[in-house]
Design a protein around this motif. Structure first.
Motif, mmCIF file in Angstrom:
data_model
loop_
_atom_site.group_PDB
_atom_site.id
_atom_site.type_symbol
_atom_site.label_atom_id
_atom_site.label_comp_id
_atom_site.label_asym_id
_atom_site.label_seq_id
_atom_site.Cartn_x
_atom_site.Cartn_y
_atom_site.Cartn_z
ATOM 1 N N GLN A 73 50.215 -29.572 -12.864
ATOM 2 C CA GLN A 73 49.115 -28.813 -12.368
ATOM 3 C C GLN A 73 48.409 -27.420 -11.638
ATOM 4 O O GLN A 73 49.106 -26.158 -11.403
ATOM 5 C CB GLN A 73 47.942 -30.244 -12.229
ATOM 6 C CG GLN A 73 47.508 -31.153 -13.443
ATOM 7 C CD GLN A 73 48.614 -32.222 -13.267
ATOM 8 O OE1 GLN A 73 49.652 -31.950 -12.261
ATOM 9 N NE2 GLN A 73 48.088 -33.334 -14.045
ATOM 10 N N THR A 74 49.405 -28.419 -10.219
ATOM 11 C CA THR A 74 49.987 -27.396 -9.683
ATOM 12 C C THR A 74 50.393 -26.173 -9.734
ATOM 13 O O THR A 74 50.121 -24.678 -9.533
ATOM 14 C CB THR A 74 50.464 -27.461 -7.956
ATOM 15 O OG1 THR A 74 49.635 -28.872 -7.695
ATOM 16 C CG2 THR A 74 50.965 -26.684 -6.836
ATOM 17 N N ARG A 75 52.003 -26.279 -9.901
ATOM 18 C CA ARG A 75 52.049 -24.262 -11.147
ATOM 19 C C ARG A 75 51.806 -23.850 -11.676
ATOM 20 O O ARG A 75 51.526 -22.765 -11.610
ATOM 21 C CB ARG A 75 54.054 -25.228 -11.549
ATOM 22 C CG ARG A 75 55.002 -24.091 -11.892
ATOM 23 C CD ARG A 75 55.771 -25.011 -12.596
ATOM 24 N NE ARG A 75 56.250 -26.736 -12.262
ATOM 25 C CZ ARG A 75 57.581 -26.741 -12.782
ATOM 26 N NH1 ARG A 75 57.831 -26.622 -14.178
ATOM 27 N NH2 ARG A 75 57.542 -28.098 -11.731
ATOM 28 N N ALA A 76 50.688 -25.007 -12.582
ATOM 29 C CA ALA A 76 50.381 -24.668 -13.300
ATOM 30 C C ALA A 76 49.296 -23.279 -13.379
ATOM 31 O O ALA A 76 48.468 -22.228 -13.432
ATOM 32 C CB ALA A 76 49.576 -25.361 -14.576
ATOM 33 N N ILE A 77 48.313 -23.875 -12.050
ATOM 34 C CA ILE A 77 47.628 -23.450 -11.155
ATOM 35 C C ILE A 77 48.134 -21.720 -10.969
ATOM 36 O O ILE A 77 47.276 -20.311 -10.997
ATOM 37 C CB ILE A 77 46.852 -23.541 -10.219
ATOM 38 C CG1 ILE A 77 45.806 -24.968 -10.884
ATOM 39 C CG2 ILE A 77 46.151 -23.182 -9.570
ATOM 40 C CD1 ILE A 77 44.765 -25.921 -9.774
ATOM 41 N N ASP A 78 49.738 -21.809 -10.068
ATOM 42 C CA ASP A 78 50.004 -20.998 -9.656
ATOM 43 C C ASP A 78 49.568 -19.951 -10.615
ATOM 44 O O ASP A 78 50.137 -18.363 -10.122
ATOM 45 C CB ASP A 78 50.997 -21.258 -8.724
ATOM 46 C CG ASP A 78 50.673 -22.013 -7.595
ATOM 47 O OD1 ASP A 78 49.941 -21.733 -6.837
ATOM 48 O OD2 ASP A 78 51.876 -22.870 -7.422
ATOM 49 N N GLU A 79 50.587 -20.457 -11.929
ATOM 50 C CA GLU A 79 50.318 -19.503 -13.058
ATOM 51 C C GLU A 79 49.514 -19.135 -13.683
ATOM 52 O O GLU A 79 50.090 -17.757 -14.351
ATOM 53 C CB GLU A 79 51.865 -20.116 -13.455
ATOM 54 C CG GLU A 79 53.085 -20.285 -13.129
ATOM 55 C CD GLU A 79 53.744 -20.966 -13.820
ATOM 56 O OE1 GLU A 79 54.106 -21.373 -14.586
ATOM 57 O OE2 GLU A 79 54.869 -21.033 -13.033
ATOM 58 N N GLY A 80 48.582 -19.336 -13.022
ATOM 59 C CA GLY A 80 46.816 -18.739 -13.751
ATOM 60 C C GLY A 80 47.153 -19.531 -15.251
ATOM 61 O O GLY A 80 46.057 -19.300 -15.746
ATOM 62 N N ALA A 81 47.861 -20.448 -15.894
ATOM 63 C CA ALA A 81 47.860 -21.458 -16.202
ATOM 64 C C ALA A 81 46.057 -22.239 -16.834
ATOM 65 O O ALA A 81 46.308 -22.527 -15.629
ATOM 66 C CB ALA A 81 49.374 -21.613 -16.881
ATOM 67 N N ASN A 82 46.120 -22.306 -17.680
ATOM 68 C CA ASN A 82 44.444 -24.274 -17.561
ATOM 69 C C ASN A 82 45.802 -25.189 -17.626
ATOM 70 O O ASN A 82 45.636 -25.709 -18.439
ATOM 71 C CB ASN A 82 44.111 -23.457 -18.482
ATOM 72 C CG ASN A 82 42.930 -24.785 -18.780
ATOM 73 O OD1 ASN A 82 42.643 -25.625 -17.802
ATOM 74 N ND2 ASN A 82 42.342 -25.103 -20.390
#
Length: 224
Positions: A73-82
């Motif tokens: 989740q943290t990586r996804a947020i950083d990458e602008g993903a949901n």
């Protein structure tokens, strides 16, 4: 299950070891917000209804996850993903570098040699500094009608997850972890928890600062 089986065989799959040196940590990929851990905690320790030693926080409710990102989740947020809807069991993680211990002016919170963080009730003055210091919302202040609290209406002595230390001393896992239907609450050494999350392809969720608070130098074992 037969009571003649070894103790380890009676532990849930999320409880890999117990006792001295144990750590407790959530796999947010596995949590389904069923509330089983909350009920188990209240039933085991007779916690009053208004007091939550475990609080399941839901983020991005109703949002579908992008494929492959739900465990990171943290990586996804950083990458602008949901990252999608995520449930996080928040409780005392008995942090290696516990901020609550650092800020307590009366030494009512203590990190013990066996890694448990305990509250010494007789030393707690209910100042709630620990509530400000803890990034995980673990400290609770049940309503009290004793002394000055009867006048100002503030909470009394701090209460929090004990890690079920007494159960662990008897070779049992914490009630929340044993009750968890999806093994979302992991109990074991830092290495065991890191290995289990890697095996499940689940992320550690928390950012680097939070991981260092919880695990200290052992945070390096986790792929974040």
């Amino acid at each position: 299950m037969s009571t003649n089986e070894p103790t380890e065989a009676r532990l849930s799959n999320g409880v890999m070891s117990t006792g001295e040196g144990m750590r407790i940590f959530p796999d947010v990929e596995a949590c389904i917000d069923c509330g089983g851990c909350v009920v188990a905690c209240k039933r085991t320790w007779d916690v009053e209804i208004s007091n939550q030693r475990i609080d399941i926080t839901t983020m991005l409710e109703g949002h579908e996850a992008d494929e492959g990102f739900n465990g990171h989740q943290t990586r996804a947020i950083d990458e602008g993903a949901n990252p999608g809807e995520t449930h996080l069991p928040m409780q005392c993680y008995h942090c290696e570098n516990a901020p609550c211990v650092s800020v307590c002016p009366t030494d009512a919170l203590q990190k013990k040699d066996n890694e448990f963080v305990e509250v010494v009730d007789d030393l707690c003055i209910g100042c709630q500094y620990c509530l400000s210091g803890c990034p995980f919302g673990a400290p609770q202040f049940p309503e009290s009608e004793d002394g000055l609290n009867a006048v100002v209406g503030s909470g009394g002595v701090m209460d929090k997850c004990t890690g079920c230390e007494e159960r662990q001393d008897a070779g049992q896992g914490p009630a929340c972890a044993e009750e968890c239907a999806t093994n979302a609450i992991l109990v074991g050494s830092s290495g065991q928890i890191a290995d289990e999350l890697e095996k499940r392809d689940s992320g550690a969720f928390f950012n680097e600062t939070a991981m260092e608070i919880i695990f200290g130098d052992d945070a390096r074992m986790f792929d974040q």
